[in-house]
Design a protein around this motif. Structure first.
Motif, PDB file in Angstrom:
ATOM      1  N   SER A   1      41.155  37.348  33.386  1.00 54.39           N
ATOM      2  CA  SER A   1      40.424  36.264  33.239  1.00 54.39           C
ATOM      3  C   SER A   1      40.572  35.952  31.507  1.00 54.39           C
TER       4      SER A   1
ATOM      5  N   GLU B   1      37.602  37.427  39.052  1.00 53.32           N
ATOM      6  CA  GLU B   1      38.052  37.655  37.614  1.00 53.32           C
ATOM      7  C   GLU B   1      38.897  39.126  37.487  1.00 53.32           C
TER       8      GLU B   1
ATOM      9  N   ASN C   1      41.060  42.845  34.170  1.00 49.17           N
ATOM     10  CA  ASN C   1      40.273  41.528  33.666  1.00 49.17           C
ATOM     11  C   ASN C   1      41.400  40.649  33.556  1.00 49.17           C
TER      12      ASN C   1
END
Length: 85
Positions: free
Chosen positions: A41, A21, A39
């Motif tokens: 994700s 991620e 990040n």
């Protein structure tokens, strides 16, 4: 990016973190190193600080809710954080 020489001029190297991620890398310039974490994700990611070696202080974060607490860093979805030693 231009506010820190490490991010503008620094050499790019792999970071110690390996997570699906998170895209991460180190930037080093004039003996100072930062770690950049993205990040990518759509969910919050929590990372134990021990996985980030000595990088234990937030220098910059794109979203509120990026915090270091109880030995972990929490990163909101689609956020970026820059850590310093």
């Amino acid at each position: 990016r231009n506010s820190r020489e490490e991010l503008t001029y620094g050499d790019i190297d792999y970071s110690p973190l390996s997570r699906a991620e998170v895209v991460s890398f180190k930037r080093t310039f004039k003996g100072k190193t930062l770690v950049v974490l993205h990040n990518i994700s759509d969910v919050e990611v929590t990372i134990p600080m021990e996985e980030l070696s000595t990088f234990d202080e937030i220098d910059f974060a794109t979203k509120e809710g990026t915090v270091i607490s109880e030995g972990k860093i929490a990163m909101p979805a689609f956020s970026t954080v820059v850590l310093k030693q």
